[in-house]
Design a protein around this motif. Structure first.
Motif, short mmCIF file in Angstrom:
data_model
loop_
_atom_site.label_atom_id
_atom_site.label_comp_id
_atom_site.label_asym_id
_atom_site.label_seq_id
_atom_site.Cartn_x
_atom_site.Cartn_y
_atom_site.Cartn_z
N LEU A 262 0.83 -1.21 0.00
CA LEU A 262 0.00 0.00 0.00
C LEU A 262 0.87 1.26 0.00
CD1 LEU A 262 -2.88 -0.98 2.47
CD2 LEU A 262 -3.04 -0.67 -0.02
N ALA A 263 1.94 1.24 0.79
CA ALA A 263 2.84 2.40 0.82
C ALA A 263 3.46 2.63 -0.56
CB ALA A 263 3.93 2.18 1.86
N GLN A 264 3.83 1.54 -1.23
CA GLN A 264 4.41 1.65 -2.56
C GLN A 264 3.38 2.20 -3.56
OE1 GLN A 264 7.20 1.74 -3.77
NE2 GLN A 264 7.54 0.54 -5.60
N GLY A 265 2.13 1.78 -3.43
CA GLY A 265 1.09 2.29 -4.31
C GLY A 265 0.85 3.79 -4.10
N VAL A 266 0.82 4.20 -2.84
CA VAL A 266 0.63 5.63 -2.55
C VAL A 266 1.81 6.43 -3.07
CG1 VAL A 266 0.50 7.33 -0.69
CG2 VAL A 266 -0.83 5.22 -0.54
N LEU A 267 3.02 5.93 -2.86
CA LEU A 267 4.21 6.62 -3.33
C LEU A 267 4.20 6.76 -4.85
CD1 LEU A 267 6.98 7.86 -2.83
CD2 LEU A 267 7.95 5.55 -2.84
N GLY A 268 3.81 5.69 -5.54
CA GLY A 268 3.75 5.75 -6.99
C GLY A 268 2.75 6.77 -7.48
N SER A 269 1.59 6.86 -6.82
CA SER A 269 0.56 7.82 -7.21
C SER A 269 1.04 9.26 -6.98
CB SER A 269 -0.73 7.57 -6.42
OG SER A 269 -1.24 6.28 -6.69
N VAL A 270 1.67 9.49 -5.83
CA VAL A 270 2.20 10.83 -5.52
C VAL A 270 3.30 11.20 -6.51
CG1 VAL A 270 3.46 12.19 -3.81
CG2 VAL A 270 1.59 10.68 -3.09
N GLN A 271 4.15 10.24 -6.80
CA GLN A 271 5.25 10.47 -7.74
C GLN A 271 4.71 10.89 -9.11
OE1 GLN A 271 8.81 7.55 -8.70
NE2 GLN A 271 7.02 6.94 -9.85
N TYR A 272 3.70 10.21 -9.59
CA TYR A 272 3.12 10.52 -10.90
C TYR A 272 2.42 11.88 -10.87
CZ TYR A 272 0.51 9.95 -15.24
OH TYR A 272 -0.01 10.13 -16.50
N ALA A 273 1.69 12.16 -9.79
CA ALA A 273 0.96 13.43 -9.69
C ALA A 273 1.90 14.63 -9.63
CB ALA A 273 0.06 13.41 -8.45
N LEU A 274 3.09 14.45 -9.06
CA LEU A 274 4.04 15.55 -8.92
C LEU A 274 4.98 15.68 -10.12
CD1 LEU A 274 5.05 15.24 -5.15
CD2 LEU A 274 3.39 16.80 -6.20
N GLY A 275 4.74 14.88 -11.15
CA GLY A 275 5.58 15.00 -12.34
C GLY A 275 6.85 14.19 -12.29
#
Length: 325
Positions: A262-275
């Motif tokens: 779950l932490a990896q999924g959240v990190l991936g989403s944040v990473q994509y949203a921030l460019g």
């Protein structure tokens, strides 16, 4: 065999030493992937433009007008870390071999240990091809994917130091075993899909390297969708385990997989949203290694090979050693 005789003279590795070497192997195999991502996001992939030398005629960076000094040393530093991985791999082989001399039945332990230096050789060859191919995205993908089984095998090596050599006895129902295999397949599907997102993304390791000509939005959705599939399989796996008889230790491993995934999924989403900022890319690579470690630990916890028989040297070994000397 002369080499076996030399290794037999080494002190027998204690349980803490065995564990420390295996943990070091996990850290080394996972860490080299993270440092590789640092090379990529800093654009240092061709800081050393040749292989195995850094520059023609030199194993170390040299002043060059076309290559930034910092990029050179970042890439060279990553190559130097391979030496650390080699040393840790050698220690794993020596420890396993020393154990097997005292306990000849421990052949599986030695085979697992040999995958560590074998993996280093494979990675060195793939890394060389990657440099010579000027960081084509698919070579970078292969370079990363080649490291993922080594992380998994390092976890199995840690487990092997702490278990016996009886045939594996599964502690989970047959349906749960099938779901676990599906979970592992889904894990590698996620990793493969992740390399395509990287291949189409902005961090290629060098400004001039070719990128995957595909819409990154679609690739990211596929990558995220596979993570959802992984989590769904993990959830069903947990429901099957709830039928009863599951050891508490296995539940702890199962919970850790949830937290890390779950932490990896959240990190991936944040990473994509921030460019896709550079720092988060390397954290995401670290997260992928942690997911592999957690899933491998879950796999190991689902079967039993009996008690460890090599906690100490064989009872008659001191006498045999004295006789040889």
């Amino acid at each position: 065999m002369a080499l076996s005789s030399l290794i037999a003279r080494l002190p027998y590795p204690s349980r803490p030493v065995q564990r420390a070497i295996a943990v070091a192997a996990i850290v080394a195999q996972a860490g080299i992937g993270v440092t590789g991502s640092v090379v990529r996001v800093t654009g240092s992939g061709l800081g050393c433009p040749t292989w195995p030398q850094c520059f023609p005629g030199s194993m170390v960076p040299v002043a060059h007008p076309e290559f930034d000094t910092l990029n050179q040393w970042i890439e060279f530093g990553n190559r130097l870390l391979t030496v650390v991985v080699v040393l840790v791999s050698a220690l794993a082989v020596l420890a396993a071999w020393r154990v097997q001399i005292a306990h000849p039945e421990r052949k599986r332990l030695v085979k697992l240990a040999w995958t560590m230096p074998g993996g280093v050789v494979l990675q060195a060859v793939v890394g060389g091809i990657t440099v010579l191919a000027k960081l084509e995205w698919w070579t970078v993908a292969i370079h990363f994917l080649a490291s993922t089984p080594l992380v998994w095998l390092a976890v199995l090596l840690l487990r092997a130091f702490n278990e016996g050599d009886e045939p594996a006895r599964w502690l989970i129902p047959p349906l749960a075993k099938k779901l676990l295999v599906t979970l592992v397949v889904a894990l590698w599907a996620i990793l493969i899909a992740g390399t395509t997102v990287t291949g189409a993304g902005p961090h290629g390791g060098d400004p001039e390297t070719h990128r995957l000509d595909a819409p990154i939005e679609v690739l990211a959705q596929v990558h995220g969708g596979l993570l959802v599939c992984y989590l769904l399989v993990l959830a069903v796996f947990g429901l099957v385990l709830m039928r009863g008889g599951t050891p508490a230790a296995l539940w702890r491993r199962y919970a850790i997989v949830w937290v890390v995934a779950l932490a990896q999924g959240v990190l991936g989403s944040v990473q994509y949203a921030l460019g896709i900022p550079e720092a988060l890319v390397s954290l995401h690579v670290l997260g992928s290694a942690l997911v592999i470690v957690a899933t491998a630990a879950l796999w190991c916890g689902c079967r039993d090979r009996g008690p460890v028989t090599s906690a100490g040297p064989a009872p008659r070994e001191p006498e045999l050693t004295a006789a040889r000397s």
